[in-house]
Scaffold this active site. Structure first.
Site, PDB file in Angstrom:
ATOM      1  N   HIS A 125     -22.541 -53.737  38.680  1.00  0.00           N
ATOM      2  CA  HIS A 125     -23.305 -53.255  39.857  1.00  0.00           C
ATOM      3  C   HIS A 125     -24.423 -54.214  40.261  1.00  0.00           C
ATOM      4  O   HIS A 125     -25.049 -54.022  41.309  1.00  0.00           O
ATOM      5  CB  HIS A 125     -23.911 -51.875  39.590  1.00  0.00           C
ATOM      6  CG  HIS A 125     -22.889 -50.790  39.442  1.00  0.00           C
ATOM      7  ND1 HIS A 125     -21.939 -50.546  40.398  1.00  0.00           N
ATOM      8  CD2 HIS A 125     -22.670 -49.901  38.442  1.00  0.00           C
ATOM      9  CE1 HIS A 125     -21.162 -49.538  39.993  1.00  0.00           C
ATOM     10  NE2 HIS A 125     -21.581 -49.135  38.814  1.00  0.00           N
ATOM     11  N   HIS A 164     -16.233 -46.882  38.765  1.00  0.00           N
ATOM     12  CA  HIS A 164     -17.135 -47.159  39.889  1.00  0.00           C
ATOM     13  C   HIS A 164     -16.802 -48.519  40.480  1.00  0.00           C
ATOM     14  O   HIS A 164     -16.422 -49.446  39.763  1.00  0.00           O
ATOM     15  CB  HIS A 164     -18.590 -47.159  39.415  1.00  0.00           C
ATOM     16  CG  HIS A 164     -19.008 -45.868  38.763  1.00  0.00           C
ATOM     17  ND1 HIS A 164     -18.968 -45.689  37.394  1.00  0.00           N
ATOM     18  CD2 HIS A 164     -19.438 -44.712  39.309  1.00  0.00           C
ATOM     19  CE1 HIS A 164     -19.381 -44.448  37.119  1.00  0.00           C
ATOM     20  NE2 HIS A 164     -19.666 -43.836  38.261  1.00  0.00           N
ATOM     21  N   ASP A 245     -14.731 -45.367  32.131  1.00  0.00           N
ATOM     22  CA  ASP A 245     -15.201 -44.093  32.669  1.00  0.00           C
ATOM     23  C   ASP A 245     -14.202 -43.448  33.627  1.00  0.00           C
ATOM     24  O   ASP A 245     -14.483 -42.383  34.197  1.00  0.00           O
ATOM     25  CB  ASP A 245     -16.588 -44.231  33.321  1.00  0.00           C
ATOM     26  CG  ASP A 245     -16.753 -45.514  34.108  1.00  0.00           C
ATOM     27  OD1 ASP A 245     -15.752 -46.230  34.316  1.00  0.00           O
ATOM     28  OD2 ASP A 245     -17.899 -45.807  34.517  1.00  0.00           O
TER      29      ASP A 245
HETATM   30 ZN   LIG Z   1     -18.684 -47.059  35.835  1.00  0.00          ZN
END
Ligand SMILES: [Zn+2]
Length: 308
Positions: A125, A164, A245
């Protein structure tokens, strides 16, 4: 296959507040899982401290300095609501970079076929000038540039199966056709980027997955988008942003993968690494917040890396 594992006790000293999902226990769970005799022949190595100059491969100096200045002498400091610094965070982050770069050196040295790096903090990120989403610096992006600068890699592929979207990696390579970025991720979900229409110079391949989907959709995204992109790009090195995840037990998302899916995806990427990259494959831990789901998934992933 000779598979190396990098870890380091400093990764346990990057602290987050009570209840924060990105916590030192994640690495303790991985360590326990890899104590099994299945992993006896794993080449275990202590991660070296990173070279600060290599952070500049992906981030400007002003940003690096601002992160360093925010590291607290005691207690915790918040960069944002999710992203936290503790007194040892700088050293942990630098050692995560050190391991990622050393893993690249290893696979180019030919002595090691593939490497899994069990480090914290994660990286995908982290944008050029923004630390966010538990990430300070973009380990995968720095390692990709390191492969280019030190080993003459012309094309590096980063495959990101964290649930993500890796907005940071996409941001860093948005206009760089020498790096292919492929991501499967849940959408909608944090950080909100990762639509199919985000393609950079044609080097960004996003394969968003709807909430409550699982193995079939994930494997189809791999078969129809990720693997063909790798075949046409023919990378000199494949880096995996390995977040776990998307496991069905994970509390942060609603994708229902099992460890068998991570085993399968690892095998697919090893096959592409054999075909295009002289087996060179480096896998860097990103997310994964259910300790059992994480431990099972990493065990399946590393077992596949070792078996080929
Ligand atoms: Zn993640």
């Amino acid at each position: 296959m000779t598979t190396r594992l990098y870890s380091h006790p400093i990764y346990l000293e990057h602290l987050t507040p009570a209840g924060h999902p990105e916590r030192p226990d994640r690495l303790r769970a991985i360590e326990r899982a890899l104590e099994d005799e299945t992993f006896e022949t794993l080449d275990r190595a202590e991660a070296p401290e990173g070279d600060e100059q290599t952070i500049l491969y992906a981030h400007p100096e002003s940003f690096v300095d601002s992160v360093r200045r925010q590291v607290p002498e005691e207690g915790l400091a918040r960069i944002d609501g999710d992203t936290v610094l503790s007194p040892k965070s700088w050293q942990a982050a630098l050692t995560a970079i050190g391991a990622a770069n050393a893993a690249v050196d290893d696979v180019f040295s030919k002595k090691i076929d593939n490497v899994f790096v069990a480090s914290r903090p994660p990286g995908h990120h982290a944008e050029k000038t923004t630390a966010m989403g538990f990430c300070l610096f973009n380990n995968a992006a720095i390692a990709a540039r390191h492969a280019q600068k030190k080993h003459g890699a012309e094309r590096v592929a980063i495959v990101d199966w964290d649930v993500h979207h890796g907005n940071g990696t996409q941001d860093i390579f948005w206009d760089d056709p020498s790096v292919l970025y492929c991501s499967t991720h849940q959408m909608p979900l944090f950080p909100g980027t990762g639509a199919k229409s985000e393609t950079g110079t044609g080097n960004i391949v996003n394969a968003p997955l709807s909430p409550d989907t699982g193995s079939d959709h994930f494997r189809e995204a791999f078969r129809s988008r990720v693997l063909p992109a790798l075949d046409s790009f023919a990378p000199d090195l494949i880096i995996i942003s390995a977040g776990f995840d998307a496991h069905h037990r994970d509390p942060l998302a609603e994708i229902n993968l099992t460890e068998a899916d991570f085993d399968w995806a690892t095998g697919q990427l090893m096959d592409r690494a054999a075909r295009h990259s002289s087996d060179r494959l480096v896998s860097l831990l990103e997310g994964g917040y259910d300790l059992h789901g994480l431990a099972f998934s990493v065990a399946a992933h590393v077992n596949r890396l070792m078996k080929g």
